[in-house]
Scaffold this motif. Structure first.
Motif, short mmCIF file in Angstrom:
data_model
loop_
_atom_site.label_atom_id
_atom_site.label_comp_id
_atom_site.label_asym_id
_atom_site.label_seq_id
_atom_site.Cartn_x
_atom_site.Cartn_y
_atom_site.Cartn_z
N TRP A 55 -45.13 -15.35 -25.13
CA TRP A 55 -44.73 -15.18 -26.53
C TRP A 55 -43.28 -14.67 -26.62
O TRP A 55 -42.46 -15.21 -27.37
CB TRP A 55 -45.66 -14.20 -27.24
N LEU A 56 -42.97 -13.63 -25.84
CA LEU A 56 -41.64 -13.05 -25.87
C LEU A 56 -40.59 -14.05 -25.41
O LEU A 56 -39.50 -14.16 -26.01
CB LEU A 56 -41.59 -11.79 -25.00
N TYR A 57 -40.89 -14.79 -24.37
CA TYR A 57 -39.98 -15.80 -23.85
C TYR A 57 -39.70 -16.87 -24.91
O TYR A 57 -38.54 -17.24 -25.17
CB TYR A 57 -40.59 -16.42 -22.60
N ILE A 58 -40.75 -17.35 -25.56
CA ILE A 58 -40.59 -18.38 -26.59
C ILE A 58 -39.74 -17.87 -27.75
O ILE A 58 -38.84 -18.58 -28.24
CB ILE A 58 -41.97 -18.86 -27.09
N GLU A 59 -39.99 -16.65 -28.19
CA GLU A 59 -39.23 -16.09 -29.31
C GLU A 59 -37.74 -15.98 -28.96
O GLU A 59 -36.86 -16.21 -29.81
CB GLU A 59 -39.79 -14.73 -29.70
N GLN A 60 -37.44 -15.65 -27.71
CA GLN A 60 -36.04 -15.54 -27.30
C GLN A 60 -35.39 -16.91 -27.13
O GLN A 60 -34.21 -17.09 -27.42
CB GLN A 60 -35.94 -14.70 -26.03
N LEU A 61 -36.17 -17.89 -26.68
CA LEU A 61 -35.66 -19.25 -26.64
C LEU A 61 -35.32 -19.75 -28.04
O LEU A 61 -34.33 -20.47 -28.23
CB LEU A 61 -36.67 -20.19 -25.99
N LYS A 62 -36.12 -19.37 -29.00
CA LYS A 62 -35.84 -19.76 -30.39
C LYS A 62 -34.50 -19.19 -30.86
O LYS A 62 -33.74 -19.87 -31.57
CB LYS A 62 -36.97 -19.29 -31.31
N ILE A 63 -34.21 -17.96 -30.46
CA ILE A 63 -32.92 -17.36 -30.82
C ILE A 63 -31.79 -18.10 -30.13
O ILE A 63 -30.73 -18.37 -30.73
CB ILE A 63 -32.92 -15.86 -30.47
N ALA A 64 -31.97 -18.43 -28.86
CA ALA A 64 -30.95 -19.20 -28.14
C ALA A 64 -30.68 -20.52 -28.83
O ALA A 64 -29.53 -20.94 -29.01
CB ALA A 64 -31.39 -19.42 -26.69
N ARG A 65 -31.75 -21.20 -29.25
CA ARG A 65 -31.59 -22.47 -29.94
C ARG A 65 -30.92 -22.28 -31.30
O ARG A 65 -30.04 -23.06 -31.68
CB ARG A 65 -32.97 -23.12 -30.11
N GLU A 66 -31.32 -21.25 -32.01
CA GLU A 66 -30.77 -20.98 -33.34
C GLU A 66 -29.26 -20.78 -33.30
O GLU A 66 -28.53 -21.26 -34.17
CB GLU A 66 -31.45 -19.74 -33.92
N PHE A 67 -28.78 -20.07 -32.28
CA PHE A 67 -27.36 -19.76 -32.17
C PHE A 67 -26.63 -20.69 -31.21
O PHE A 67 -25.44 -20.48 -30.94
CB PHE A 67 -27.18 -18.30 -31.74
N ASP A 68 -27.33 -21.69 -30.68
CA ASP A 68 -26.75 -22.65 -29.73
C ASP A 68 -26.12 -21.93 -28.55
O ASP A 68 -24.96 -22.15 -28.19
CB ASP A 68 -25.71 -23.53 -30.43
N LEU A 69 -26.92 -21.06 -27.92
CA LEU A 69 -26.45 -20.27 -26.79
C LEU A 69 -27.23 -20.63 -25.52
O LEU A 69 -28.42 -20.96 -25.58
CB LEU A 69 -26.63 -18.78 -27.07
N PRO A 70 -26.57 -20.54 -24.36
CA PRO A 70 -27.28 -20.76 -23.09
C PRO A 70 -28.16 -19.57 -22.74
O PRO A 70 -28.04 -18.49 -23.33
CB PRO A 70 -26.13 -20.93 -22.09
#
Length: 284
Positions: free
Chosen positions: A113-128
């Motif tokens: 869950w935590l990993y997915i939520e952080q991936l969502k933030i990476a995608r939202e801000f277009d960050l690696p």
């Protein structure tokens, strides 16, 4: 000349001599150090370190080993901190995040869950992303594909050739550090030799994963020695021998690969890039 793409220079092991450690790294030819966070409580530490030392840049994220204490409030705090840091050129990505199915006692469902939520933030801000991948290569890659995150580094990679190819096909680079310096680490050394050069980056994971010359190569007791970012130069020497590359050619390739993985590093090309390196030319 060299860039350490994963170093916890803010760790307490460096409290007595952090400035000296950074200076020793510079003397060894290390011109850049990426310092990832591990939890909300050290976001300020990695940011302050990067702003105080021109050789350092930072990432923000919550490590899977810190996942038990992390809740929605921590994810919300990460999003706020990313929003506040997005204009900071020294902020380069989301990390250290990922999955650890090796350490006992961690809740796999909560980690995921935590990993997915952080991936969502990476995608939202277009960050690696800077990824912790321990006994979890397939699951980490599956979520990258599902959420469409296609840039970053799988640090301290130690999987199969097929798992490596899947991560590479997803757009990730693979981090190689102290483990590749051990003669007994045949699989890791084989990957470092056979995978496309453009897929590799250098790291230390200091203060952890000390190289063979600081350890006992027979028994692999690398965690008993403190690793430092200066040792990335020695890791580079081993990788150069394995791939039969001259130091400058390897340094140029590692810089290009690091920028491909963490594009914000390009802003520091004048200070960090080896002579003749062109981040736009990512050929092997």
């Amino acid at each position: 000349m060299w860039i350490d793409t994963h170093c916890h220079l803010d760790a307490s092991e460096f409290d007595p001599d952090r400035a000296d450690v950074a200076d020793a790294a510079a003397a060894a030819g290390v011109t850049g150090i990426v310092v990832p966070a591990v939890a909300v409580w050290n976001f300020d530490a990695v940011r302050t370190l990067a702003r105080q030392d021109s050789r350092c840049v930072y990432a923000l994220g919550i490590h899977p080993l810190c996942s038990a204490a992390a809740a929605q409030a921590d994810v919300d705090a990460l999003r706020r901190e990313v929003t506040a840091s997005i204009g900071d050129p020294r902020f380069v990505g989301i990390g250290e995040i990922g999955l650890d199915f090796f350490v006992s006692g961690l809740d796999a469902e909560h980690q995921t869950w935590l990993y997915i939520e952080q991936l969502k933030i990476a995608r939202e801000f277009d960050l690696p992303v800077l990824l912790h991948v321990r006994k979890s290569q397939d699951q980490v890659c599956a979520q990258l594909r599902k959420l469409g995150v296609r840039q970053g580094i799988a640090h301290a990679f130690n999987g199969s050739h097929e798992q490596a190819r899947r991560l590479i096909d997803q757009g990730l680079r693979l981090g190689f550090g102290g483990n590749v310096t051990f003669s007994r680490a045949r699989q890791i050394r084989r990957l470092a030799t056979e995978l496309p050069l453009e897929a590799l980056v250098l790291e230390t994971d200091a203060p952890d994963i000390a190289p063979a010359w600081l350890s006992d190569d027979q028994f692999g007791e690398q965690h008993k020695a403190r690793n430092t970012p200066a040792e990335v130069a020695g890791v580079a020497s081993v990788l150069g021998e394995l791939r039969q590359l001259e130091p400058l050619a390897l340094a140029q390739a590692m810089w290009r690969n690091s920028v491909a993985a963490l594009p914000r590093l390009a802003a520091f090309a004048d200070a960090m890039a080896p002579a003749g390196a062109n981040p736009a030319d990512n050929k092997s």
